[in-house]
Design a protein around this motif. Structure first.
Motif, PDB file in Angstrom:
ATOM      1  N   TYR A  63       7.516  19.073  -9.006  1.00  0.00           N
ATOM      2  CA  TYR A  63       7.494  20.138 -10.020  1.00  0.00           C
ATOM      3  C   TYR A  63       6.070  20.248 -10.553  1.00  0.00           C
ATOM      4  O   TYR A  63       5.283  19.317 -10.404  1.00  0.00           O
ATOM      5  N   PRO A  64       5.754  21.362 -11.204  1.00  0.00           N
ATOM      6  CA  PRO A  64       4.412  21.491 -11.793  1.00  0.00           C
ATOM      7  C   PRO A  64       4.175  20.388 -12.827  1.00  0.00           C
ATOM      8  O   PRO A  64       5.118  19.929 -13.479  1.00  0.00           O
ATOM      9  N   THR A  65       2.940  19.934 -12.924  1.00  0.00           N
ATOM     10  CA  THR A  65       2.616  18.836 -13.840  1.00  0.00           C
ATOM     11  C   THR A  65       1.244  19.041 -14.480  1.00  0.00           C
ATOM     12  O   THR A  65       0.373  19.653 -13.871  1.00  0.00           O
ATOM     13  N   ASN A  66       1.085  18.493 -15.699  1.00  0.00           N
ATOM     14  CA  ASN A  66      -0.238  18.573 -16.351  1.00  0.00           C
ATOM     15  C   ASN A  66      -1.073  17.343 -16.046  1.00  0.00           C
ATOM     16  O   ASN A  66      -2.252  17.307 -16.339  1.00  0.00           O
ATOM     17  N   THR A  67      -0.452  16.333 -15.491  1.00  0.00           N
ATOM     18  CA  THR A  67      -1.176  15.076 -15.300  1.00  0.00           C
ATOM     19  C   THR A  67      -2.239  15.201 -14.215  1.00  0.00           C
ATOM     20  O   THR A  67      -3.204  14.462 -14.200  1.00  0.00           O
ATOM     21  N   LYS A  68      -2.033  16.107 -13.293  1.00  0.00           N
ATOM     22  CA  LYS A  68      -2.974  16.224 -12.192  1.00  0.00           C
ATOM     23  C   LYS A  68      -3.403  17.678 -12.056  1.00  0.00           C
ATOM     24  O   LYS A  68      -2.550  18.559 -11.879  1.00  0.00           O
ATOM     25  N   GLU A  69      -4.732  17.901 -12.152  1.00  0.00           N
ATOM     26  CA  GLU A  69      -5.222  19.282 -12.037  1.00  0.00           C
ATOM     27  C   GLU A  69      -5.215  19.735 -10.584  1.00  0.00           C
ATOM     28  O   GLU A  69      -5.375  18.928  -9.676  1.00  0.00           O
ATOM     29  N   ASN A  70      -5.070  21.036 -10.394  1.00  0.00           N
ATOM     30  CA  ASN A  70      -5.124  21.652  -9.062  1.00  0.00           C
ATOM     31  C   ASN A  70      -4.203  20.985  -8.053  1.00  0.00           C
ATOM     32  O   ASN A  70      -4.547  20.810  -6.890  1.00  0.00           O
ATOM     33  N   ASN A  71      -3.078  20.515  -8.508  1.00  0.00           N
ATOM     34  CA  ASN A  71      -2.177  19.838  -7.584  1.00  0.00           C
ATOM     35  C   ASN A  71      -1.129  20.828  -7.081  1.00  0.00           C
ATOM     36  O   ASN A  71      -0.389  21.415  -7.867  1.00  0.00           O
ATOM     37  N   LYS A  72      -1.077  20.977  -5.785  1.00  0.00           N
ATOM     38  CA  LYS A  72      -0.126  21.926  -5.213  1.00  0.00           C
ATOM     39  C   LYS A  72       1.305  21.385  -5.391  1.00  0.00           C
ATOM     40  O   LYS A  72       1.564  20.194  -5.157  1.00  0.00           O
ATOM     41  N   THR A  73       2.187  22.279  -5.816  1.00  0.00           N
ATOM     42  CA  THR A  73       3.584  21.868  -5.970  1.00  0.00           C
ATOM     43  C   THR A  73       4.303  22.106  -4.638  1.00  0.00           C
ATOM     44  O   THR A  73       4.180  23.171  -4.041  1.00  0.00           O
ATOM     45  N   ILE A  77       0.853  -1.192   0.000  1.00  0.00           N
ATOM     46  CA  ILE A  77       0.000   0.000   0.000  1.00  0.00           C
ATOM     47  C   ILE A  77       0.890   1.245   0.000  1.00  0.00           C
ATOM     48  O   ILE A  77       1.782   1.387   0.848  1.00  0.00           O
ATOM     49  N   GLY A  78       0.635   2.109  -0.980  1.00  0.00           N
ATOM     50  CA  GLY A  78       1.344   3.383  -1.046  1.00  0.00           C
ATOM     51  C   GLY A  78       0.346   4.514  -0.864  1.00  0.00           C
ATOM     52  O   GLY A  78      -0.801   4.409  -1.274  1.00  0.00           O
ATOM     53  N   VAL A  79       0.787   5.609  -0.219  1.00  0.00           N
ATOM     54  CA  VAL A  79      -0.118   6.736   0.036  1.00  0.00           C
ATOM     55  C   VAL A  79       0.558   8.029  -0.424  1.00  0.00           C
ATOM     56  O   VAL A  79       1.745   8.253  -0.143  1.00  0.00           O
ATOM     57  N   SER A  80      -0.200   8.891  -1.128  1.00  0.00           N
ATOM     58  CA  SER A  80       0.338  10.199  -1.521  1.00  0.00           C
ATOM     59  C   SER A  80       0.354  11.139  -0.320  1.00  0.00           C
ATOM     60  O   SER A  80      -0.664  11.295   0.349  1.00  0.00           O
ATOM     61  N   CYS A  81       1.502  11.751  -0.054  1.00  0.00           N
ATOM     62  CA  CYS A  81       1.643  12.609   1.127  1.00  0.00           C
ATOM     63  C   CYS A  81       2.351  13.905   0.755  1.00  0.00           C
ATOM     64  O   CYS A  81       3.399  13.875   0.098  1.00  0.00           O
ATOM     65  N   LYS A  82       1.791  15.014   1.209  1.00  0.00           N
ATOM     66  CA  LYS A  82       2.429  16.307   0.942  1.00  0.00           C
ATOM     67  C   LYS A  82       3.110  16.873   2.180  1.00  0.00           C
ATOM     68  O   LYS A  82       3.888  17.817   2.092  1.00  0.00           O
ATOM     69  N   THR A  83       2.744  16.337   3.351  1.00  0.00           N
ATOM     70  CA  THR A  83       3.248  16.933   4.595  1.00  0.00           C
ATOM     71  C   THR A  83       3.770  15.847   5.542  1.00  0.00           C
ATOM     72  O   THR A  83       3.395  14.675   5.413  1.00  0.00           O
ATOM     73  N   PRO A  84       4.583  16.241   6.529  1.00  0.00           N
ATOM     74  CA  PRO A  84       5.036  15.283   7.534  1.00  0.00           C
ATOM     75  C   PRO A  84       3.862  14.640   8.273  1.00  0.00           C
ATOM     76  O   PRO A  84       3.926  13.457   8.636  1.00  0.00           O
ATOM     77  N   GLU A  85       2.752  15.383   8.454  1.00  0.00           N
ATOM     78  CA  GLU A  85       1.583  14.821   9.151  1.00  0.00           C
ATOM     79  C   GLU A  85       0.964  13.681   8.329  1.00  0.00           C
ATOM     80  O   GLU A  85       0.607  12.632   8.860  1.00  0.00           O
ATOM     81  N   HIS A  86       0.858  13.930   7.014  1.00  0.00           N
ATOM     82  CA  HIS A  86       0.349  12.855   6.145  1.00  0.00           C
ATOM     83  C   HIS A  86       1.244  11.627   6.260  1.00  0.00           C
ATOM     84  O   HIS A  86       0.760  10.487   6.343  1.00  0.00           O
ATOM     85  N   ALA A  87       2.558  11.874   6.237  1.00  0.00           N
ATOM     86  CA  ALA A  87       3.522  10.759   6.261  1.00  0.00           C
ATOM     87  C   ALA A  87       3.397   9.973   7.569  1.00  0.00           C
ATOM     88  O   ALA A  87       3.444   8.734   7.584  1.00  0.00           O
TER      89      ALA A  87
END
Ligand SMILES: Nc1ncnc2c1ncn2[C@@H]1O[C@H](COP(=O)(O)OP(=O)(O)OP(=O)(O)O)[C@@H](O)[C@H]1O
Ligand SMILES: Cc1ncc(CO)c(N)n1
Ligand SMILES: [Mg+2]
Length: 596
Positions: free
Chosen positions: A513-523, A486-496
């Motif tokens: 880095y900025p990407t087109n694959t995902k809309e509204n995704n914070k870099t 199981i893998g989880v997407s995490c942006k912060t130490p709290e998520h991790a």
């Protein structure tokens, strides 16, 4: 609420339980058939629950029953829950003030049978079948056999007194819902069992009248036939003879057709059991495996395709134990038999090719399904090195199938694959996942499914990757079991931190880095990535806008638990996936050299 009254556990009075409802209305004698004296509160609660499940209460299984002096029993769904009442009010008919709901009673089958040293049949089959069906199985051993895949080499019968002692130990302390019998090698043992069951009645009795092993060895001789006919069968809720046993019970009539099986079922029913299942595993010239069920009114034929396998040792024991297990969970007889038949077919099918022993009849393996998970190569964080994530839009744009995309990425050196197919319909996605899995298994590359736990389960993929707004990782873990990735997407130490607590195996962190694959995704940038990596207890794969030009910068962050990069466009939004994957692999290898 129904109340059981007048049950004095420790007094010398015989056990009389009267049922009274909240309006004070008393329920008459037939609701409390031969009730022995209970030896403990839990024994009494069990006896009351027997009445509940066998009498007129059956259509109202949710009715809670209060047993003075202090145990309430509610039959809910699959199990009896015992509420130990700490304080009872003066008024008998009032609701208890406080309850301890922590005690959950598990469905329980007691098997009274012989041990098979080869563990295909007998006690060992019974334990495995019950365990696989989620039911507790206690055991009273009547004989110890020296047995293997070639046949029965010896039988040692357990003395009658000691069978009686085992029965007393179990029945008096841990009353089962259902008793299932297998090998009963002497008349004395049959009589002892019948006596014990009168003393400690159970919800249902399942009798598998074991007489001869498939290899032709006698396990219980003709001398037991009289006690079977006169004592045991009349007490049975179901008896499950195979063709030879049905014939023996009826004095040797030949049984060769389904019509013969029907007549036999009827004639055996006349001996006294409430239901009869004549098993046709050995029916000559039958393409299907057909069993005939008779409940005294109607006949039912249960058919399954005949599995071509030598591993059929123990099918009979397994079938009877599964019927017992389903009854213990609260099933009606007909559905218990249906489920048991399906279970035997499924187990035969997935253990049809196993090779244990040199003889001609091998055992089935009830838990093989579990083993295939356990035997999967364990997750290695290094698998995250070059993590290829497919994308349906890009595949469409370049006119390639999901399978072709995966093949090409593996050829180029991808070390793990994730199928992220947002626009594909479920049926197509599942088929693609199964096809990709075949390829991945050949190359030893793990295959993960993005978001869709249903597809991951149905395809038996190696795991899933989920985002913060998907199902919580601990729920996914409960559904997938201990072995899947199981893998989880995490942006912060709290998520991790949460991913670690929830039992994930790795985290994906980004978008770097900025990407087109995902809309509204914070870099989050390289700094954000570093912060997450430093705090994470789990290995990390970086994701978001990573490609040939910036992969080295990511890997050179030099944090030990950053194990690799996950890439979508840089591999799949290109003409040749294999070439791009190969090039990226070189870049990544180069960056680790520099880092070291
Ligand atoms: N090859 C097979 N494929 C599918 N089902 C089978 C096969 N052989 C037996 N069965 C089923 O398994 C169950 C047990 O039947 P069987 O007649 O083999 O009992 P048995 O002779 O008592 O078995 P045991 O070997 O345990 O003594 C029945 O439901 C039967 O239809
Ligand atoms: C102990 C034992 N019980 C039952 C059977 C019938 O399969 C067997 N072979 N051995
Ligand atoms: Mg049998």
């Amino acid at each position: 609420m129904l109340y059981a009254t007048n049950c004095r556990i420790s007094s010398e009075e015989s056990q009389v339980i009267r049922w009274v409802d909240s309006h004070g209305q008393k329920y008459p004698y037939p609701w409390t058939p031969h009730f022995p004296k209970a030896s403990s509160i839990s024994h009494m609660a069990h006896l009351c629950s027997q009445v509940l499940s066998t009498s007129f209460f059956t259509p109202k299984p949710q009715i809670p029953v209060l047993l003075s002096p202090g145990v309430a029993c509610i039959k809910s769904f699959h199990q009896y829950r015992f509420l130990h009442i700490k304080a009872m009010q003066e008024d008998k008919f009032s609701t208890p003030t406080s309850c301890d709901e922590s005690k959950v009673r598990v469905p329980h089958v007691l098997t009274v049978a012989g041990s098979d040293s080869g563990a295909g049949a007998g006690i060992q089959a019974d334990i495995k079948a019950c365990a696989a069906r989620g039911v507790y199985c206690s055991t009273v051993i009547t004989a110890v056999t020296a047995q293997n895949t070639a046949g029965v080499q010896g039988v040692n019968v357990v003395p009658e007194d000691f069978v009686a002692e085992q029965l007393r130990s179990v029945l008096s302390d841990m009353p089962p819902n259902v008793v299932k019998t297998g090998m009963l090698p002497s008349t004395g043992i049959v009589k002892t069992l019948c006596q014990s069951l009168k003393e400690f009645p159970v919800q249902a009795l399942v009798v598998d009248p074991v007489m001869v092993s498939t290899s032709g060895h006698t396990l219980a001789g003709p001398s037991i036939l009289d006690s079977f006919r006169e004592e045991l069968l009349p007490m049975a809720d179901i008896v499950t003879p195979n063709l030879k046993e049905a014939s023996a019970l009826l004095g040797g009539v030949p049984l060769e057709t389904i019509a013969d099986m029907r007549s036999a079922a009827k004639a055996i029913h006349d001996i006294g059991p409430r239901n009869v299942l004549v098993k046709g595993g050995d029916l000559p010239a039958s393409l299907d495996a057909v069993d005939v069920f008779y409940d005294g009114n109607d006949f039912y034929e249960f058919r399954s395709s005949r599995i071509m396998t030598p591993n059929t040792h123990g099918t009979g024991c397994t079938l009877a134990s599964t019927v017992a297990a389903e009854l213990a969970k609260g099933s009606q007889m007909l559905s218990a038999v249906k489920v048991a038949k399906r279970y035997v077919e499924a187990v035969l099918s997935y253990s049809k090719n196993i090779a244990i022993g040199g003889g001609c009849q091998g055992p089935m393996d009830h838990l093989l399904k579990l083993k295939s998970n356990v035997q999967r190569r364990p997750f290695d964080p290094c698998d995250l090195f070059l993590y290829a994530v497919t994308d349906s839009r890009m595949n469409k744009k370049w006119g390639r199938s999901i399978v072709d995309a995966v093949k090409a990425a593996i050829e180029g050196g991808a070390s793990i694959i994730q199928l992220r197919e947002k626009e594909v319909e479920t049926g197509g996605f599942l088929e693609a996942a199964k096809a990709c899995l075949k390829i991945c298994r050949v190359h030893g590359v793990p295959l993960l499914i993005n978001d869709r736990i249903d597809v991951a389960l149905a395809s038996d993929a190696d795991g899933i990757h989920i985002g913060q707004s998907d199902m919580p990782a601990h729920v996914a873990r409960a559904l997938l079991g201990p072995d899947k990735i199981i893998g989880v997407s995490c942006k912060t130490p709290e998520h991790a931190q949460q991913a670690w607590i929830d039992g994930a195996d790795y985290i994906g962190s980004g978008g770097v880095y900025p990407t087109n694959t995902k809309e509204n995704n914070k870099t989050i940038g390289l700094d954000g990535l570093k912060t997450v990596c430093v705090s994470s207890k789990l290995p990390v794969v970086a994701i978001g806008g990573i490609g040939m030009s910036n992969a080295q910068a990511v890997m050179r962050l030099g944090v030990p638990n950053l194990k690799g990069v996950a890439v979508v466009s840089a591999l799949f939004d290109r003409e040749c996936v294999t070439t791009e994957t190969r090039k990226l692999l070189e870049v990544l290898k180069e960056s680790t050299k520099i880092a070291n």
